[in-house]
Motif scaffolding. Structure first.
Motif, PDB file in Angstrom:
ATOM      1  N   GLU A  55       0.821  -1.206   0.000  1.00  0.00           N
ATOM      2  CA  GLU A  55       0.000   0.000   0.000  1.00  0.00           C
ATOM      3  C   GLU A  55       0.858   1.261   0.000  1.00  0.00           C
ATOM      4  O   GLU A  55       0.575   2.214  -0.724  1.00  0.00           O
ATOM      5  CB  GLU A  55      -0.954  -0.009   1.192  1.00  0.00           C
ATOM      6  N   LYS A  56       1.922   1.277   0.774  1.00  0.00           N
ATOM      7  CA  LYS A  56       2.802   2.446   0.832  1.00  0.00           C
ATOM      8  C   LYS A  56       3.540   2.662  -0.487  1.00  0.00           C
ATOM      9  O   LYS A  56       3.863   3.785  -0.845  1.00  0.00           O
ATOM     10  CB  LYS A  56       3.781   2.322   1.985  1.00  0.00           C
ATOM     11  N   ARG A  57       3.782   1.576  -1.208  1.00  0.00           N
ATOM     12  CA  ARG A  57       4.415   1.671  -2.521  1.00  0.00           C
ATOM     13  C   ARG A  57       3.409   2.050  -3.596  1.00  0.00           C
ATOM     14  O   ARG A  57       3.770   2.262  -4.744  1.00  0.00           O
ATOM     15  CB  ARG A  57       5.070   0.339  -2.901  1.00  0.00           C
ATOM     16  N   GLY A  58       2.126   2.139  -3.261  1.00  0.00           N
ATOM     17  CA  GLY A  58       1.092   2.485  -4.226  1.00  0.00           C
ATOM     18  C   GLY A  58       0.633   1.313  -5.066  1.00  0.00           C
ATOM     19  O   GLY A  58       0.036   1.495  -6.124  1.00  0.00           O
ATOM     20  N   VAL A  59       0.925   0.102  -4.608  1.00  0.00           N
ATOM     21  CA  VAL A  59       0.496  -1.105  -5.317  1.00  0.00           C
ATOM     22  C   VAL A  59      -0.881  -1.487  -4.790  1.00  0.00           C
ATOM     23  O   VAL A  59      -1.026  -1.780  -3.608  1.00  0.00           O
ATOM     24  CB  VAL A  59       1.491  -2.274  -5.093  1.00  0.00           C
ATOM     25  N   PRO A  60      -1.898  -1.460  -5.674  1.00  0.00           N
ATOM     26  CA  PRO A  60      -3.231  -1.843  -5.199  1.00  0.00           C
ATOM     27  C   PRO A  60      -3.268  -3.318  -4.793  1.00  0.00           C
ATOM     28  O   PRO A  60      -2.726  -4.167  -5.490  1.00  0.00           O
ATOM     29  CB  PRO A  60      -4.142  -1.596  -6.405  1.00  0.00           C
ATOM     30  N   VAL A  61      -3.885  -3.585  -3.650  1.00  0.00           N
ATOM     31  CA  VAL A  61      -3.981  -4.955  -3.149  1.00  0.00           C
ATOM     32  C   VAL A  61      -5.421  -5.407  -3.303  1.00  0.00           C
ATOM     33  O   VAL A  61      -6.313  -4.904  -2.623  1.00  0.00           O
ATOM     34  CB  VAL A  61      -3.532  -5.043  -1.672  1.00  0.00           C
TER      35      VAL A  61
END
Length: 103
Positions: A55-61
């Motif tokens: 999430e902090k890397r901007g990767v949608p989970v």
């Protein structure tokens, strides 16, 4: 003829050995339970860190990926996913899923 009774509380060697063994068994069981609880806690924490990192890397989970991560209890698997979470572009890549760009 004498009668031998084995009522509890007589303090016989057999009774003392039994009671000591029972107490040792309980202590071992409690320690095993504590260790199992610690391991579950470590797995839960590691899973949460993986989701947080993504999430902090901007990767949608995706929700199914979040559920799979959070339900994993294998520390080795979670360690591998952590390493992958540092470089993936999509959460499915943690599990070897490849997303083909549409276009």
């Amino acid at each position: 003829m004498s009668v031998i009774t084995y009522f509890p509380g007589r303090g016989t060697q057999m009774e003392q050995t039994f009671l000591k063994g029972r107490e040792e068994g309980r202590a071992e069981g409690q320690e095993a339970g504590r260790e199992e609880g610690r391991e579950e806690g470590r797995a839960q924490e590691r899973a949460q860190l993986i989701v947080s990192l993504l999430e902090k890397r901007g990767v949608p989970v995706q929700s199914e990926h979040r559920e799979r991560i959070m339900s994993c209890t294998d520390l080795e698997t979670l360690g591998g996913w952590w390493d992958q979470a540092l470089i993936v572009e999509e959460s499915g890549e943690l599990f070897g899923e490849r997303h083909e760009p549409q276009g």
